[in-house]
Design an enzyme around this catalytic site. Structure first.
Site, PDB file in Angstrom:
ATOM      1  N   THR A 187      -7.126  -4.724   0.668  1.00 17.96           N
ATOM      2  CA  THR A 187      -5.963  -5.294   1.097  1.00 17.96           C
ATOM      3  C   THR A 187      -6.204  -6.847   1.699  1.00 17.96           C
ATOM      4  O   THR A 187      -5.186  -7.510   1.796  1.00 17.96           O
ATOM      5  CB  THR A 187      -5.654  -4.120   2.385  1.00 17.96           C
ATOM      6  OG1 THR A 187      -5.450  -2.892   1.727  1.00 17.96           O
ATOM      7  CG2 THR A 187      -4.154  -4.553   2.936  1.00 17.96           C
ATOM      8  N   SER A 242     -12.599  -5.719  -3.295  1.00 19.90           N
ATOM      9  CA  SER A 242     -12.260  -4.496  -3.947  1.00 19.90           C
ATOM     10  C   SER A 242     -13.144  -3.861  -5.029  1.00 19.90           C
ATOM     11  O   SER A 242     -14.192  -4.593  -5.433  1.00 19.90           O
ATOM     12  CB  SER A 242     -10.790  -4.825  -4.565  1.00 19.90           C
ATOM     13  OG  SER A 242     -10.813  -5.650  -5.777  1.00 19.90           O
ATOM     14  N   ASP A 298       0.764  -1.278  -0.001  1.00 21.82           N
ATOM     15  CA  ASP A 298      -0.002  -0.065   0.059  1.00 21.82           C
ATOM     16  C   ASP A 298       0.782   1.254  -0.025  1.00 21.82           C
ATOM     17  O   ASP A 298       0.695   2.157  -0.789  1.00 21.82           O
ATOM     18  CB  ASP A 298      -0.930   0.027   1.179  1.00 21.82           C
ATOM     19  CG  ASP A 298      -1.877  -1.140   1.440  1.00 21.82           C
ATOM     20  OD1 ASP A 298      -2.997  -1.075   1.493  1.00 21.82           O
ATOM     21  OD2 ASP A 298      -1.455  -2.185   1.423  1.00 21.82           O
ATOM     22  N   LYS A 330     -15.160  -5.473  -8.236  1.00 20.61           N
ATOM     23  CA  LYS A 330     -16.697  -5.956  -8.636  1.00 20.61           C
ATOM     24  C   LYS A 330     -17.068  -5.120  -9.687  1.00 20.61           C
ATOM     25  O   LYS A 330     -17.747  -5.414 -10.811  1.00 20.61           O
ATOM     26  CB  LYS A 330     -17.384  -5.715  -7.170  1.00 20.61           C
ATOM     27  CG  LYS A 330     -17.039  -6.753  -6.192  1.00 20.61           C
ATOM     28  CD  LYS A 330     -17.858  -6.676  -5.017  1.00 20.61           C
ATOM     29  CE  LYS A 330     -17.513  -5.625  -4.038  1.00 20.61           C
ATOM     30  NZ  LYS A 330     -16.338  -5.799  -3.288  1.00 20.61           N
ATOM     31  N   ILE A 354      -4.095   0.318  -2.756  1.00 24.63           N
ATOM     32  CA  ILE A 354      -4.597  -1.135  -2.650  1.00 24.63           C
ATOM     33  C   ILE A 354      -5.667  -1.032  -1.870  1.00 24.63           C
ATOM     34  O   ILE A 354      -6.060  -0.816  -0.981  1.00 24.63           O
ATOM     35  CB  ILE A 354      -3.850  -2.137  -1.883  1.00 24.63           C
ATOM     36  CG1 ILE A 354      -2.317  -2.193  -2.510  1.00 24.63           C
ATOM     37  CG2 ILE A 354      -4.318  -3.528  -1.990  1.00 24.63           C
ATOM     38  CD1 ILE A 354      -1.247  -3.447  -1.899  1.00 24.63           C
ATOM     39  N   ASP A 355      -6.710  -1.511  -2.847  1.00 26.92           N
ATOM     40  CA  ASP A 355      -8.273  -1.493  -2.633  1.00 26.92           C
ATOM     41  C   ASP A 355      -8.407  -2.942  -2.320  1.00 26.92           C
ATOM     42  O   ASP A 355      -7.953  -3.691  -3.245  1.00 26.92           O
ATOM     43  CB  ASP A 355      -9.391  -0.879  -3.499  1.00 26.92           C
ATOM     44  CG  ASP A 355     -10.847  -0.941  -3.020  1.00 26.92           C
ATOM     45  OD1 ASP A 355     -10.793  -0.885  -1.733  1.00 26.92           O
ATOM     46  OD2 ASP A 355     -11.567  -1.412  -3.898  1.00 26.92           O
ATOM     47  N   HIS A 404     -18.514  -5.526   5.653  1.00 32.22           N
ATOM     48  CA  HIS A 404     -18.405  -4.428   4.547  1.00 32.22           C
ATOM     49  C   HIS A 404     -19.890  -4.160   3.813  1.00 32.22           C
ATOM     50  O   HIS A 404     -20.225  -3.134   3.313  1.00 32.22           O
ATOM     51  CB  HIS A 404     -17.392  -4.574   3.373  1.00 32.22           C
ATOM     52  CG  HIS A 404     -16.080  -4.254   3.966  1.00 32.22           C
ATOM     53  ND1 HIS A 404     -14.967  -4.809   3.391  1.00 32.22           N
ATOM     54  CD2 HIS A 404     -15.513  -4.209   5.181  1.00 32.22           C
ATOM     55  CE1 HIS A 404     -13.879  -4.487   4.222  1.00 32.22           C
ATOM     56  NE2 HIS A 404     -14.167  -4.249   5.334  1.00 32.22           N
ATOM     57  N   GLU A 419      -5.563   7.294   0.481  1.00 36.36           N
ATOM     58  CA  GLU A 419      -6.103   6.792   1.617  1.00 36.36           C
ATOM     59  C   GLU A 419      -4.713   6.876   2.854  1.00 36.36           C
ATOM     60  O   GLU A 419      -5.207   6.721   3.708  1.00 36.36           O
ATOM     61  CB  GLU A 419      -6.361   5.083   1.385  1.00 36.36           C
ATOM     62  CG  GLU A 419      -6.676   4.427   2.600  1.00 36.36           C
ATOM     63  CD  GLU A 419      -7.124   2.820   2.387  1.00 36.36           C
ATOM     64  OE1 GLU A 419      -7.229   2.317   1.153  1.00 36.36           O
ATOM     65  OE2 GLU A 419      -7.605   2.368   3.532  1.00 36.36           O
ATOM     66  N   ASP A 474      -6.682   4.843  -4.203  1.00 41.04           N
ATOM     67  CA  ASP A 474      -6.593   3.969  -3.265  1.00 41.04           C
ATOM     68  C   ASP A 474      -5.287   3.100  -3.695  1.00 41.04           C
ATOM     69  O   ASP A 474      -5.491   2.255  -4.765  1.00 41.04           O
ATOM     70  CB  ASP A 474      -7.892   2.896  -3.173  1.00 41.04           C
ATOM     71  CG  ASP A 474      -7.897   2.014  -2.052  1.00 41.04           C
ATOM     72  OD1 ASP A 474      -6.981   1.538  -1.535  1.00 41.04           O
ATOM     73  OD2 ASP A 474      -9.171   1.865  -1.529  1.00 41.04           O
ATOM     74  N   ARG A 502     -23.898  -3.322  -2.477  1.00 45.83           N
ATOM     75  CA  ARG A 502     -23.139  -2.911  -1.140  1.00 45.83           C
ATOM     76  C   ARG A 502     -24.072  -2.420  -0.312  1.00 45.83           C
ATOM     77  O   ARG A 502     -24.483  -1.124  -0.495  1.00 45.83           O
ATOM     78  CB  ARG A 502     -21.919  -1.941  -1.615  1.00 45.83           C
ATOM     79  CG  ARG A 502     -21.038  -1.582  -0.660  1.00 45.83           C
ATOM     80  CD  ARG A 502     -19.934  -0.710  -0.930  1.00 45.83           C
ATOM     81  NE  ARG A 502     -18.960  -0.682  -0.072  1.00 45.83           N
ATOM     82  CZ  ARG A 502     -17.755  -1.487  -0.071  1.00 45.83           C
ATOM     83  NH1 ARG A 502     -17.774  -2.642  -0.603  1.00 45.83           N
ATOM     84  NH2 ARG A 502     -16.808  -1.649   0.969  1.00 45.83           N
ATOM     85  N   ASP A 525     -12.651   4.711  -2.800  1.00 43.04           N
ATOM     86  CA  ASP A 525     -13.288   3.199  -2.861  1.00 43.04           C
ATOM     87  C   ASP A 525     -14.276   3.206  -3.945  1.00 43.04           C
ATOM     88  O   ASP A 525     -14.789   1.987  -4.047  1.00 43.04           O
ATOM     89  CB  ASP A 525     -13.838   2.700  -1.627  1.00 43.04           C
ATOM     90  CG  ASP A 525     -12.930   2.182  -0.530  1.00 43.04           C
ATOM     91  OD1 ASP A 525     -11.679   1.723  -0.814  1.00 43.04           O
ATOM     92  OD2 ASP A 525     -13.250   2.536   0.777  1.00 43.04           O
TER      93      ASP A 525
HETATM   94  N1  A2P Z   1     -17.778  -1.372   7.662  1.00 41.75           N
HETATM   95  C1  A2P Z   1     -17.691  -0.963   6.377  1.00 41.75           C
HETATM   96  N2  A2P Z   1     -18.519  -0.883   5.671  1.00 41.75           N
HETATM   97  C2  A2P Z   1     -18.201  -0.779   4.132  1.00 41.75           C
HETATM   98  N3  A2P Z   1     -16.943  -0.552   3.692  1.00 41.75           N
HETATM   99  C3  A2P Z   1     -15.723  -0.814   4.626  1.00 41.75           C
HETATM  100  C4  A2P Z   1     -16.271  -1.014   5.865  1.00 41.75           C
HETATM  101  N4  A2P Z   1     -14.968  -1.048   6.597  1.00 41.75           N
HETATM  102  C5  A2P Z   1     -14.102  -1.024   5.894  1.00 41.75           C
HETATM  103  N5  A2P Z   1     -14.688  -0.894   4.597  1.00 41.75           N
HETATM  104  C6  A2P Z   1     -13.815  -0.567   3.290  1.00 41.75           C
HETATM  105  O1  A2P Z   1     -14.180  -1.400   2.143  1.00 41.75           O
HETATM  106  C7  A2P Z   1     -13.198  -1.576   1.282  1.00 41.75           C
HETATM  107  C8  A2P Z   1     -12.960  -2.866   0.855  1.00 41.75           C
HETATM  108  O2  A2P Z   1     -14.380  -3.254   0.308  1.00 41.75           O
HETATM  109  P1  A2P Z   1     -14.742  -4.634  -0.093  1.00 41.75           P
HETATM  110  O3  A2P Z   1     -15.230  -5.481   0.688  1.00 41.75           O
HETATM  111  O4  A2P Z   1     -15.508  -4.323  -1.430  1.00 41.75           O
HETATM  112  O5  A2P Z   1     -13.305  -5.283  -0.865  1.00 41.75           O
HETATM  113  C9  A2P Z   1     -12.010  -1.305   1.762  1.00 41.75           C
HETATM  114  O6  A2P Z   1     -11.584   0.121   1.408  1.00 41.75           O
HETATM  115  C10 A2P Z   1     -12.510  -0.795   3.374  1.00 41.75           C
HETATM  116  O7  A2P Z   1     -11.666   0.420   3.794  1.00 41.75           O
HETATM  117  P2  A2P Z   1     -10.472   0.394   4.632  1.00 41.75           P
HETATM  118  O8  A2P Z   1      -9.204   0.223   3.651  1.00 41.75           O
HETATM  119  O9  A2P Z   1     -10.475   1.622   5.377  1.00 41.75           O
HETATM  120  O10 A2P Z   1     -10.579  -0.978   5.589  1.00 41.75           O
HETATM  121 MG    MG Z   2     -10.317   0.614  -0.373  1.00 37.10          MG
HETATM  122 MG    MG Z   3      -6.591   0.693   0.473  1.00 36.21          MG
HETATM  123 MG    MG Z   4      -7.483   0.282   3.569  1.00 37.15          MG
END
Ligand code: A2P
Ligand code: MG
Ligand code: MG
Ligand code: MG
Length: 358
Positions: A142, A268, A49, A271, A139-140, A244, A72, A137, A285, A298
């Site tokens: 992670t 990420s 990242d 999708k 790395i989305d 998420h 980020e 971002d 989502r 994101d």
């Molecule tokens: N409670 C939450 N609801 C929705 N998205 C979230 C939540 N917590 C973290 N994320 C974010 O969801 C993204 C990944 O989504 P996906 O599930 O689609 O792969 C990440 O960027 C993450 O942020 P972060 O990097 O701050 O953890």
């Molecule tokens: Mg992300």
């Molecule tokens: Mg990220």
């Molecule tokens: Mg992150």
């Protein structure tokens, strides 16, 4: 070389910057300990990242020195940990594109470890509705990256609050648009031949995909969402992480739409990329926690890519995502992305199912 027209130079720089950073993340996956740290919100961050963020911001600052950047990560953990900083520095130095012209476009290597830290911290813009702002971002997904699943390197240019250019580096998606979606992929499959794409869009110019290469950018082809005669035939994508997106709500929505195929879960913005190329149809989502606010990095690239591929993207109330309110999407809750012709029908069911919960 990208074609001419509005934002051709921005697209070219963004594609090359994302290409270089995506190759860095692949090298981390294959040959390094990932240097995983836990951030304040308990989410993970890795040397990949930090390295990807440094490389992309360096390229943007070289090509567009007056633009703002909302990214980020921040360099604090690296400033406090010399060993981690040195590991990221080694990675960043090694991540050169083999094509000299491309490297020149990106401004060549960073000058020093301190310059790298300052570069990472150039992503602290508060965003907003005025002027040119990049959302990054590095790395989305992670968690997907650490699992050997899907992840994305995501970069978008907003001008006056609207996304004009979006690029996703998707190293673990198949090169072929038509390949059926599978849930994540195993670590042993990553870096196989025929894996990895760069998906991009420019406002008003459609969406494109090209193979992720190590040399000059591959030639692109245009992508579209799959025509969907009946919503009940749809394949829908959702997060792997149940925290998420609410997977029981999505199951109820799918049932109400007559969808019998199981959801495909992937991490990420892969999708958004997958539905834009017709490998899936819908992306839902659904908020789990009332207090979670989505971040612009994101969604910015994916929102434009899906809309340019013939889709509609709104939140669960039917509002367009508003990228002009700062670092977060504070006016929105959740995401409903679908082909334009069926988005209204899907949204209607989403609203109904979510209102029945209250
Ligand atoms: N409670 C939450 N609801 C929705 N998205 C979230 C939540 N917590 C973290 N994320 C974010 O969801 C993204 C990944 O989504 P996906 O599930 O689609 O792969 C990440 O960027 C993450 O942020 P972060 O990097 O701050 O953890
Ligand atoms: Mg992300
Ligand atoms: Mg990220
Ligand atoms: Mg992150």
């Amino acid at each position: 070389m990208a074609s001419s027209g509005p934002y051709a130079h921005e697209l070219n720089v963004a594609l090359l910057a994302v290409q270089r950073a995506t190759l860095l993340t692949k090298s981390v996956f294959h040959s390094h300990a990932k240097g995983t740290l836990s951030k304040n919100d308990a989410s993970p961050v890795t040397i990949g990242d930090f390295g990807a963020q440094a490389l992309i911001i360096a390229a943007l600052q070289h090509a567009f020195p007056n633009d703002q950047i909302v990214a980020e990560e921040e360099a604090k953990d690296l400033r406090e940990n010399e060993q981690l900083r040195n590991t990221v520095w080694d990675l960043v130095q090694a991540a050169k594109l083999s094509d000299a012209t491309s490297e020149l476009t990106l401004g060549g290597p960073l000058a020093s470890p301190d310059a790298m830290l300052d570069t990472i911290d150039k992503g602290a813009s508060q965003g907003g509705r005025a002027g040119r702002i990049w959302a990054l971002d590095p790395i989305d997904g992670t968690k997907g990256f650490l699992r050997g699943g899907q992840y994305a390197v995501c970069l978008a240019l907003m001008v006056d609050g609207h996304v004009r250019v979006g690029v996703l580096g998707l190293p673990n998606l198949p090169e072929s648009d038509a390949e059926p979606l599978v849930e994540g992929i195993g670590a042993e499959q990553t870096d196989a031949d025929g894996k990895g794409v760069l998906i991009s869009a420019v406002e008003g110019q459609g969406a494109q995909s090209r193979a992720l290469t190590r040399g000059p950018l591959a030639s692109p082809h245009s992508i579209q969402m799959k025509p969907l005669a009946r919503v009940s035939d749809a394949t829908f994508c959702e997060s792997v992480e149940a925290a998420h997106s609410d997977q029981s709500d999505s199951a109820r929505i799918a049932a109400a739409l007559g969808i019998s195929k199981p959801s495909v879960r992937m991490d990420s913005q892969a999708k958004y990329g997958s539905i834009a190329r017709g490998a899936g149809d819908l992306y839902l989502r659904l908020p789990v926690r009332k207090d979670y606010v989505e971040k612009i990095w994101d969604h910015a690239a994916g929102d434009l890519i899906v809309r340019e591929a013939g889709g509609e993207v709104t939140d669960v109330e039917g509002k367009r995502l508003d990228f002009g309110l700062g670092r977060t999407l504070k006016a929105n809750k959740g995401v409903v992305a679908a082909p334009r012709g069926v988005h209204g029908e899907v949204l209607g069911v989403v609203k109904k199912v979510l209102s029945e919960k209250k």
